[in-house]
Design a protein around this motif. Structure first.
Motif, PDB file in Angstrom:
ATOM      1  N   ALA A 100       0.820  -1.215   0.000  1.00 26.20           N
ATOM      2  CA  ALA A 100       0.000   0.000   0.000  1.00 26.20           C
ATOM      3  C   ALA A 100       0.852   1.262   0.000  1.00 26.20           C
ATOM      4  O   ALA A 100       0.375   2.343  -0.370  1.00 26.20           O
ATOM      5  N   LEU A 101       2.100   1.154   0.388  1.00 36.67           N
ATOM      6  CA  LEU A 101       2.992   2.315   0.401  1.00 36.67           C
ATOM      7  C   LEU A 101       3.408   2.723  -1.009  1.00 36.67           C
ATOM      8  O   LEU A 101       3.763   3.872  -1.245  1.00 36.67           O
ATOM      9  N   ASP A 103      -5.939   1.180  -1.934  1.00 34.94           N
ATOM     10  CA  ASP A 103      -7.402   1.096  -2.041  1.00 34.94           C
ATOM     11  C   ASP A 103      -7.936  -0.102  -1.265  1.00 34.94           C
ATOM     12  O   ASP A 103      -8.978  -0.023  -0.616  1.00 34.94           O
ATOM     13  N   ALA A 104      -7.222  -1.228  -1.353  1.00 34.99           N
ATOM     14  CA  ALA A 104      -7.647  -2.444  -0.654  1.00 34.99           C
ATOM     15  C   ALA A 104      -7.648  -2.214   0.861  1.00 34.99           C
ATOM     16  O   ALA A 104      -8.597  -2.587   1.551  1.00 34.99           O
ATOM     17  N   LEU A 105      -6.593  -1.587   1.371  1.00 37.89           N
ATOM     18  CA  LEU A 105      -6.554  -1.308   2.811  1.00 37.89           C
ATOM     19  C   LEU A 105      -7.653  -0.338   3.212  1.00 37.89           C
ATOM     20  O   LEU A 105      -8.255  -0.482   4.281  1.00 37.89           O
ATOM     21  N   ARG A 145     -10.606  -0.943   5.813  1.00 36.66           N
ATOM     22  CA  ARG A 145     -10.491  -0.028   6.961  1.00 36.66           C
ATOM     23  C   ARG A 145      -9.290  -0.384   7.848  1.00 36.66           C
ATOM     24  O   ARG A 145      -9.389  -0.471   9.060  1.00 36.66           O
ATOM     25  N   VAL A 146      -8.155  -0.583   7.169  1.00 33.92           N
ATOM     26  CA  VAL A 146      -6.906  -0.921   7.849  1.00 33.92           C
ATOM     27  C   VAL A 146      -5.892   0.166   7.534  1.00 33.92           C
ATOM     28  O   VAL A 146      -5.765   0.592   6.385  1.00 33.92           O
ATOM     29  N   GLY A 168      -6.994  -8.861   5.062  1.00 32.79           N
ATOM     30  CA  GLY A 168      -8.233  -9.259   4.415  1.00 32.79           C
ATOM     31  C   GLY A 168      -8.667 -10.645   4.845  1.00 32.79           C
ATOM     32  O   GLY A 168      -8.294 -11.128   5.908  1.00 32.79           O
ATOM     33  N   ALA A 169      -9.442 -11.272   3.993  1.00 30.65           N
ATOM     34  CA  ALA A 169     -10.095 -12.543   4.308  1.00 30.65           C
ATOM     35  C   ALA A 169      -9.234 -13.733   3.902  1.00 30.65           C
ATOM     36  O   ALA A 169      -9.240 -14.144   2.741  1.00 30.65           O
TER      37      ALA A 169
END
Length: 162
Positions: free
Chosen positions: A81-82, A89-91, A95-96, A110-111
Motif C-alpha cells: 500500500a505504500l 485502495d484495498a486497505l 479499513r486498515v 483481508g479474508a
C-alpha cells in the motif's frame, strides 16, 4: 486528467459453473485501481463462484471475490500500500491503516478464508502468502492448484504478455 502509468502484472477471472472452472484474462489496466477491478469482476456473469486473481508488478497479489453482500478480498502484502494505489485502495476498503515506511515485515490483510469453501482453508492460504521467496504468479499457481483450476490458470497465464 493525466493518464495513469500502466502497472505491470496480470488480472484473471476464474469462474466455476456446473463443476468446471473457466479462466479469462481481464484487461491489465484494472491493476491501477481497485474499483476498476471490482467493476470488471462484477461484469463476469456466473451462477457459481467468481474469483479475481491479480498479480501486481511481481510484488504482491490480490484475491477478489464479489458476492451479493459485497466484495471479499485478500491483499498478500499490506506494505504494498505504500507504493501501489490498488493496494492502498484495498486497505481503505478493509479499513486498515497502512504500515509504516520502516516496517520490513510482509503480512496479508483481508479474508484469509476467502477460498475456504472451494478447497483452500485459511491456514493453507496463510502458508502460501508466507512464501515470500516466491513471485505472486507462483503463489497464485499454488492457489489455483489447491482450488482445482491450475491447468486452466497456467494455460491462460502463459498466454498473457507480462
Amino acid at each position: 486528467m493525466p493518464e495513469e502509468e500502466a502497472v505491470p502484472g496480470f488480472a484473471i477471472a476464474c469462474v466455476r459453473e456446473d463443476g468446471k472452472w473457466r479462466c479469462t484474462a481481464l484487461n491489465s489496466s484494472i491493476l491501477s485501481e481497485l474499483d476498476a477491478a471490482i467493476t470488471e469482476l462484477r461484469k463476469v456473469r456466473s451462477t457459481g463462484a467468481v474469483i479475481g486473481l491479480l498479480g501486481v508488478d511481481d510484488q504482491f497479489f490480490l484475491l477478489l471475490r464479489p458476492s451479493p453482500r459485497g466484495i471479499s478480498l485478500l491483499l498478500s502484502d499490506a506494505a504494498a500500500a505504500l507504493d501501489y494505489d490498488i493496494a492502498a485502495d484495498a486497505l481503505d476498503l478493509l479499513r486498515v491503516e497502512p504500515p509504516s515506511e520502516d516496517d520490513e515485515e510482509v503480512w496479508p490483510e483481508g479474508a484469509l478464508d476467502i477460498l475456504a469453501d472451494i478447497g483452500l482453508p485459511a491456514a493453507e492460504l496463510q502458508v502460501i502468502v508466507g512464501e515470500v521467496d516466491l513471485f505472486p504468479d507462483e503463489q497464485l499457481q499454488m492457489v489455483a492448484q489447491r482450488c482445482g483450476f491450475a491447468d486452466e490458470f497456467n494455460m491462460l497465464l502463459d498466454s498473457i504478455p507480462q
